[in-house]
Every structure is written in C-alpha cells, then in structure tokens.
Design a protein around this motif. Structure first.
Motif, PDB file in Angstrom:
ATOM      1  N   VAL A   1      -2.051   9.215   3.051  1.00 34.38           N
ATOM      2  CA  VAL A   1      -0.748   8.596   3.563  1.00 34.38           C
ATOM      3  C   VAL A   1      -0.654   7.572   4.252  1.00 34.38           C
ATOM      4  O   VAL A   1      -1.358   7.640   5.461  1.00 34.38           O
ATOM      5  CB  VAL A   1       0.010  10.144   3.821  1.00 34.38           C
ATOM      6  CG1 VAL A   1       1.692   9.648   4.402  1.00 34.38           C
ATOM      7  CG2 VAL A   1       0.199  11.275   2.925  1.00 34.38           C
ATOM      8  N   TRP A   2       0.198   6.428   3.930  1.00 26.69           N
ATOM      9  CA  TRP A   2       0.189   5.420   4.759  1.00 26.69           C
ATOM     10  C   TRP A   2       1.473   5.226   5.397  1.00 26.69           C
ATOM     11  O   TRP A   2       2.428   5.410   4.693  1.00 26.69           O
ATOM     12  CB  TRP A   2      -0.016   3.894   3.885  1.00 26.69           C
ATOM     13  CG  TRP A   2      -1.594   3.820   3.418  1.00 26.69           C
ATOM     14  CD1 TRP A   2      -2.104   4.544   2.428  1.00 26.69           C
ATOM     15  CD2 TRP A   2      -2.151   2.646   3.581  1.00 26.69           C
ATOM     16  NE1 TRP A   2      -3.292   4.084   2.245  1.00 26.69           N
ATOM     17  CE2 TRP A   2      -3.345   2.825   2.946  1.00 26.69           C
ATOM     18  CE3 TRP A   2      -1.950   1.612   4.429  1.00 26.69           C
ATOM     19  CZ2 TRP A   2      -4.292   2.098   2.811  1.00 26.69           C
ATOM     20  CZ3 TRP A   2      -2.989   0.658   4.383  1.00 26.69           C
ATOM     21  CH2 TRP A   2      -4.163   0.925   3.602  1.00 26.69           C
ATOM     22  N   THR A   3       1.564   5.234   6.708  1.00 27.02           N
ATOM     23  CA  THR A   3       2.716   5.117   7.504  1.00 27.02           C
ATOM     24  C   THR A   3       3.039   3.746   8.040  1.00 27.02           C
ATOM     25  O   THR A   3       1.851   3.454   8.880  1.00 27.02           O
ATOM     26  CB  THR A   3       2.941   6.191   8.561  1.00 27.02           C
ATOM     27  OG1 THR A   3       2.988   7.287   7.952  1.00 27.02           O
ATOM     28  CG2 THR A   3       4.390   6.025   9.246  1.00 27.02           C
ATOM     29  N   VAL A   4       3.415   2.871   7.348  1.00 26.26           N
ATOM     30  CA  VAL A   4       3.314   1.214   7.738  1.00 26.26           C
ATOM     31  C   VAL A   4       4.446   1.251   8.925  1.00 26.26           C
ATOM     32  O   VAL A   4       5.886   1.435   8.513  1.00 26.26           O
ATOM     33  CB  VAL A   4       3.700   0.523   6.441  1.00 26.26           C
ATOM     34  CG1 VAL A   4       3.600  -0.834   6.876  1.00 26.26           C
ATOM     35  CG2 VAL A   4       2.509   0.841   5.341  1.00 26.26           C
ATOM     36  N   HIS A   5       4.136   0.668   9.977  1.00 20.65           N
ATOM     37  CA  HIS A   5       5.128   0.433  11.079  1.00 20.65           C
ATOM     38  C   HIS A   5       5.460  -0.850  11.108  1.00 20.65           C
ATOM     39  O   HIS A   5       6.752  -1.094  11.623  1.00 20.65           O
ATOM     40  CB  HIS A   5       4.297   0.738  12.282  1.00 20.65           C
ATOM     41  CG  HIS A   5       3.535   2.112  12.455  1.00 20.65           C
ATOM     42  ND1 HIS A   5       4.197   3.310  12.433  1.00 20.65           N
ATOM     43  CD2 HIS A   5       2.595   2.371  12.553  1.00 20.65           C
ATOM     44  CE1 HIS A   5       3.469   4.293  12.336  1.00 20.65           C
ATOM     45  NE2 HIS A   5       2.232   3.955  12.304  1.00 20.65           N
TER      46      HIS A   5
END
Length: 116
Positions: free
Chosen positions: A100-104
């Motif tokens: 799971v990629w959480t792109v800030h």
C-alpha cells in the motif's frame, strides 16, 4: 526506447499518462504517468521513470529497484516492513509483495524491473 547509450534528466523528462486500475485506488485521486527508457528484447527487464500524485493505492510488486528523485511516500509491505521514502532513497521490492503506497507529495522515481 533506444538501444544506444543515453542520458536523461529525470526531473524534467516528459511522461505519458498510465492510468491506474480503479480497484487499486484506496484514497484520493492519484494519477500515474511514466516513460519506459529501455526494455530487453525478451521484455523481462524494464528501465524507466514513473510518477504518482498524492493519494493511497495498492499494488502487487515486480522484482524492482528504484531511486526516488522527488516527492515522498510511505510504502507498507503486507506482512513486512513499512518504508518512508524521499529524494535520494533507494528501495528494493520483491516480486509478489503486496503493498500500500501512501503518497504524500508527488513522487517521481527511476526504476529497473525484472519480470519473472
């Protein structure tokens, strides 16, 4: 793609839209773009540039080495570690890792993928 030696300034490289499968989007409205710079004759080795705008997405990884050029993200590997990555960070993902990629901040990376 080219078979000759070359150099590319990654921060300014023009990328082409590479829409996500809507089932991968967990939160936000992330958009993906990329550019393949080189691919082996058998199609199993790929080198390129990839970018994603802020949001959260799921993925099943290939065998990949990448270096972040700009932006920030948190990558959570199912059953494994969580990595915070930003400019200058190198990351290795194993084929089959569910992430799971959480792109800030819009993240741009240079990558090399080996397909199984």
């Amino acid at each position: 793609m080219t078979s000759m030696s070359f150099a590319v300034h990654i921060p300014d490289a023009d990328l082409e839209p590479d829409p996500l499968d809507p089932s991968q989007i967990i939160a936000g409205s992330p958009e993906v773009s990329g550019k393949v710079l080189w691919e082996s004759e058998d199609g199993r080795q790929i080198r390129g540039i990839w970018q994603i705008t802020p949001g959260t997405v799921s993925d099943t990884e290939a065998n990949e080495l990448f270096v972040v050029v700009s932006g920030r993200a948190t990558i959570a590997v199912e059953g494994g570690d969580t990595f915070d990555v930003g400019p200058g960070d190198a990351c290795v993902l194993r084929e089959g890792d569910r992430t799971v990629w959480t792109v800030h901040e819009t993240l741009r990376k240079a990558y090399h993928i080996t397909l199984g």
